[in-house]
Scaffold this motif. Structure first.
Motif, mmCIF file in Angstrom:
data_model
loop_
_atom_site.group_PDB
_atom_site.id
_atom_site.type_symbol
_atom_site.label_atom_id
_atom_site.label_comp_id
_atom_site.label_asym_id
_atom_site.label_seq_id
_atom_site.Cartn_x
_atom_site.Cartn_y
_atom_site.Cartn_z
ATOM 1 N N ILE A 1 0.811 -1.112 0.038
ATOM 2 C CA ILE A 1 -0.127 -0.080 0.068
ATOM 3 C C ILE A 1 0.831 1.317 -0.109
ATOM 4 C CG2 ILE A 1 -1.797 1.256 1.237
ATOM 5 C CD1 ILE A 1 -2.644 -1.290 2.548
ATOM 6 N N PRO A 2 0.837 2.008 -1.029
ATOM 7 C CA PRO A 2 1.744 3.296 -1.182
ATOM 8 C C PRO A 2 1.358 4.264 0.031
ATOM 9 C CG PRO A 2 0.199 3.135 -2.999
ATOM 10 C CD PRO A 2 -0.054 1.808 -2.286
ATOM 11 N N LEU A 3 2.507 4.876 0.559
ATOM 12 C CA LEU A 3 2.084 5.962 1.599
ATOM 13 C C LEU A 3 2.738 7.314 0.804
ATOM 14 C CD1 LEU A 3 2.954 3.926 4.519
ATOM 15 C CD2 LEU A 3 0.755 4.522 3.901
ATOM 16 N N PRO A 4 2.047 8.514 1.490
ATOM 17 C CA PRO A 4 2.595 9.842 1.112
ATOM 18 C C PRO A 4 4.177 10.037 1.455
ATOM 19 C CG PRO A 4 0.555 9.983 2.078
ATOM 20 C CD PRO A 4 1.006 8.554 2.181
ATOM 21 N N ILE A 5 5.114 10.773 0.616
ATOM 22 C CA ILE A 5 6.469 10.838 0.815
ATOM 23 C C ILE A 5 6.537 12.474 1.088
ATOM 24 C CG2 ILE A 5 8.577 10.801 -0.056
ATOM 25 C CD1 ILE A 5 7.722 8.141 0.733
ATOM 26 N N ILE A 6 6.893 12.901 2.009
ATOM 27 C CA ILE A 6 6.815 14.492 2.162
ATOM 28 C C ILE A 6 8.666 14.680 2.543
ATOM 29 C CG2 ILE A 6 6.037 16.462 3.422
ATOM 30 C CD1 ILE A 6 3.536 14.546 4.038
#
Length: 353
Positions: free
Chosen positions: A57-62
């Motif tokens: 499940i991809p997650l946000p990269i900040i």
């Protein structure tokens, strides 16, 4: 109890199912499997659909790199590392898979400022939403009832039972007189830790997160208790630290006892942090390691394979049932020790009552 046992059996079965693709891969490493399940990551790995086909499940990269702030999905990173041990991504960024920066987002080999929503953070948000839903649903039931109505049953009754137990058996005896103003914080600690522990037993999304097994989370919880204890301390609390009732030669000219007592201010929250972190992380590691026995002996003789598989499944079920108890105990112990520390800081000598 019957439904709880079925849930544990289902959890063990799903955990073994998640590990089956790893067995098919050459060079199965139990260490890598265990570490993968307890460490934090920038994507939520569910299982492997086949060799080289992970289900994530991809997650946000900040991140903030030399080219400024960037926000994108973790799916932009390649699934496999190159010869340098880097999973290449956009904007010249990469995820290191080995070395001192393993698991970190790097640029030209150096870590960047990373504020990404990792797996632990995502699971913690989900746990908080679940916890708020449980508490607000219970509060809604009470708003529609009168004080003279009968006791609630079902889920609301279970929540009330936990609240009354924590308040009457842990917070009130530990803090003492004036415990009411500390009750919201201590109840929040208990239910947050308990919810995170229970959700961590579920081996598939939205569970499987090692939230309270992350030392950053336990550090923050312990730090909150530390701040409250210090601001709750009365004159007797500080007197016992800097000028305790011991022979003068132990206090001056060399402040032996005051130094020891001052160090004790920090060792108490440190013990809170390590106790919760170590117990939960060890429980997760053992629960995952047990099914690995099946795969480690898969290439041996059939008799050994089947016998060890049976032992592994039995031990996995036992550990999962034990973890159910640990979920409650660790939440209770953290709340209990926090209550005692606050009560000690507010204690008044008997002769001054």
């Amino acid at each position: 109890m019957k439904y709880e046992l079925k849930l544990r059996l289902l959890s063990v079965a799903l955990l073994i199912f998640a590990l089956v693709p790893a067995m098919a891969a050459e060079g199965f490493s139990a260490k890598e499997v265990v570490l993968e399940h307890i460490k934090d990551s920038h994507e939520w790995h569910v299982t492997d659909l086949g060799e080289g086909k992970p289900l994530v499940i991809p997650l946000p990269i900040i991140v903030n790199s030399s080219t400024g702030w960037h926000v994108f999905s973790s799916s932009k990173f390649e699934h496999h590392a190159d010869a340098n041990g880097l999973r290449q991504g956009p904007y010249g960024l990469a995820i290191a898979t080995e070395g001192d920066n393993a698991g970190k987002i790097v640029e030209n080999g150096e870590p960047v400022l990373d504020l990404s929503i990792t797996k632990t953070v995502a699971v913690m948000f989900i746990n908080v939403i679940i916890l708020l839903a449980c508490i607000l649903l219970s509060a809604r039931w009470y708003k529609k009832r009168q004080a003279s109505d009968g006791a609630p049953g079902g889920f609301v009754g279970f929540v009330e039972m936990l609240v009354m137990y924590v308040v009457d058996e842990i917070i009130k005896p530990g803090v003492g007189k004036g415990y009411e103003k500390y009750t919201p914080y201590l109840l929040t600690c208990f239910f947050f830790i308990f919810t995170c522990n229970v959700m961590g037993l579920i081996p598939f999304p939205p569970g499987s997160g090692n939230v309270t097994g992350n030392i950053a989370v336990t550090f923050f919880l312990a730090f909150c208790t530390f701040v409250i204890v210090q601001f709750s301390g009365n004159k007797h609390y500080w007197k016992e630290i800097f000028w305790p009732d011991v022979p003068t030669w132990l206090k001056a000219p060399i402040p032996i006892i005051p130094v020891i007592e001052f160090v004790g201010i920090f060792t108490k929250p440190f013990a809170l942090m390590i106790r919760l972190f170590a117990n939960i992380m060890a429980g997760h590691a053992i629960a995952v390691a047990m099914p690995c026995i099946i795969f480690l002996v898969a290439t041996m003789a059939a008799g050994i394979f089947y016998s060890m598989s049976a032992v592994s499944i039995i031990m996995s079920i036992f550990m999962m049932c034990l973890e159910c108890l640990v979920c409650f105990i660790q939440a209770m112990v953290f709340t209990l020790l926090s209550s005692v520390f606050i009560g000690m800081a507010r204690a008044v000598p008997e002769h001054e009552h």
